[in-house]
Design an enzyme around this catalytic site. Structure first.
Site, mmCIF file in Angstrom:
data_model
loop_
_atom_site.group_PDB
_atom_site.id
_atom_site.type_symbol
_atom_site.label_atom_id
_atom_site.label_comp_id
_atom_site.label_asym_id
_atom_site.label_seq_id
_atom_site.Cartn_x
_atom_site.Cartn_y
_atom_site.Cartn_z
ATOM 1 N N TYR A 1 0.831 -1.204 0.000
ATOM 2 C CA TYR A 1 0.000 0.000 0.000
ATOM 3 C C TYR A 1 0.867 1.257 0.000
ATOM 4 O O TYR A 1 0.614 2.197 -0.762
ATOM 5 C CB TYR A 1 -0.906 -0.020 1.235
ATOM 6 C CG TYR A 1 -1.771 1.208 1.388
ATOM 7 C CD1 TYR A 1 -2.953 1.354 0.665
ATOM 8 C CD2 TYR A 1 -1.420 2.231 2.272
ATOM 9 C CE1 TYR A 1 -3.755 2.477 0.811
ATOM 10 C CE2 TYR A 1 -2.218 3.361 2.422
ATOM 11 C CZ TYR A 1 -3.372 3.473 1.694
ATOM 12 O OH TYR A 1 -4.160 4.587 1.832
ATOM 13 N N ALA B 1 3.919 1.621 -1.061
ATOM 14 C CA ALA B 1 4.557 1.762 -2.373
ATOM 15 C C ALA B 1 3.604 2.392 -3.371
ATOM 16 O O ALA B 1 3.990 3.270 -4.164
ATOM 17 C CB ALA B 1 5.027 0.400 -2.878
ATOM 18 N N SER B 2 2.337 1.986 -3.325
ATOM 19 C CA SER B 2 1.365 2.530 -4.270
ATOM 20 C C SER B 2 1.117 4.015 -4.023
ATOM 21 O O SER B 2 0.995 4.801 -4.969
ATOM 22 C CB SER B 2 0.053 1.739 -4.203
ATOM 23 O OG SER B 2 -0.667 2.006 -3.008
ATOM 24 N N LYS B 3 1.049 4.416 -2.759
ATOM 25 C CA LYS B 3 0.766 5.817 -2.453
ATOM 26 C C LYS B 3 1.976 6.715 -2.673
ATOM 27 O O LYS B 3 1.831 7.882 -3.056
ATOM 28 C CB LYS B 3 0.232 5.951 -1.027
ATOM 29 C CG LYS B 3 -1.121 5.263 -0.811
ATOM 30 C CD LYS B 3 -2.182 5.724 -1.809
ATOM 31 C CE LYS B 3 -3.547 5.151 -1.514
ATOM 32 N NZ LYS B 3 -4.573 5.570 -2.496
ATOM 33 N N ILE C 1 -9.509 7.738 8.965
ATOM 34 C CA ILE C 1 -10.816 8.375 8.810
ATOM 35 C C ILE C 1 -11.827 7.684 9.711
ATOM 36 O O ILE C 1 -11.848 6.456 9.830
ATOM 37 C CB ILE C 1 -11.296 8.272 7.337
ATOM 38 C CG1 ILE C 1 -10.278 8.920 6.387
ATOM 39 C CG2 ILE C 1 -12.663 8.912 7.170
ATOM 40 C CD1 ILE C 1 -10.108 10.401 6.548
#
Length: 262
Positions: A159, A161-163, A192
């Site tokens: 995750y 790496a993707s962001k 959130i």
């Protein structure tokens, strides 16, 4: 509403069905936007589209797998056929990937899947709508990333790496589209309020032997503002970056996290 920041703008939103996606969609509708709502599950998007229409705006729904280049091309063509243009693109669709796994426990398939959804999907939609914005000599692109793309996090390698990758493509696109009066920015939400946070604080309460409310207070200690973000907080940041209020802002990462990253 007195302030119509997106009056008669055509806004394309991926991932509008729930949570921050629905909140951002309806806030933009309140500010005058007509909406092209994109996602795999069109039935889930339907109620959001109906609510936008009830608020006096046009809202059309398009089924699309944003990781499929041909599907994205067909969706973009349909939007341009139906609306005549796309003034703003808001990429909210995304996933979380494997949770609690080290990078060496993460399978190549899991890694590729989340990169495809969180990076390639945004690349494809940006690629599809950028030529129209260039021709129109203006536009806005807002990508929704995450704070794990600003600060490392163990157990979330895929995750993160993707962001981090989404931030990179946002900045490159901002440099390339800037001469054409197109702004490209990234909103980076932290934790959130919602089902995921309830799960996190439930696990914390059980682990520490404290109440759910004490777990909330304990969790919030990591935040400068001592509170957890809401979908409405993220929607406000998206509206700002989609509107002319941010006309001189591009290539930026806007953390909506109550001060967690700092």
């Amino acid at each position: 509403m007195e302030s119509m920041l997106l009056k008669d703008r055509v806004v394309v939103v991926t991932g509008p069905a729930k949570g921050m996606g629905a909140a951002a969609t309806l806030l933009m509708a309140d500010h005058g936007a007509d909406l092209a709502l994109v996602g795999r599950d069109t039935a889930a998007i339907g109620p959001v589209a109906a609510e936008a229409r009830a608020r006096g705006r046009r809202a059309e729904v398009y089924g699309c797998d944003i990781t499929d280049a041909d599907a994205v091309g067909a969706m973009a063509a349909a939007v341009l056929r139906d609306f005549g243009r796309a003034d703003v693109l808001v990429n909210i669709a995304g996933g979380t990937g494997p949770l609690g796994k080290t990078f060496w426990e993460t399978t190549p398939e899991e890694f590729r899947e989340i990169l495809d959804l969180n990076v390639t999907g945004c690349f494809l939609t940006m690629r599809a709508f950028a030529p129209g914005m260039i021709a129109a000599k203006g536009g806005k692109i807002v990508n929704v990333g995450g704070t794990f793309g600003l600060r490392g996090k163990a157990g979330r390698a895929a995750y993160s790496a993707s962001k981090w990758g989404l931030r990179g493509i946002t900045k490159s696109a901002a440099l390339e589209l800037g001469p054409h009066n197109v702004n490209v920015n990234c909103v980076c939400p932290g934790m959130i309020e919602g089902p995921r946070f309830e799960k996190v604080r439930g696990e914390m309460a059980a682990r520490l032997g404290i109440t759910m409310e004490q777990a909330r207070e304990e969790y919030a200690k990591d935040y400068a503002l001592r509170r957890i973000s809401t979908d409405a907080d993220v929607a406000g940041a998206v509206l700002f970056l989609a509107s002319d209020l941010s006309r001189q802002v591009t290539g930026q990462d806007l953390a909506v996290d109550g001060g967690w990253v700092i």
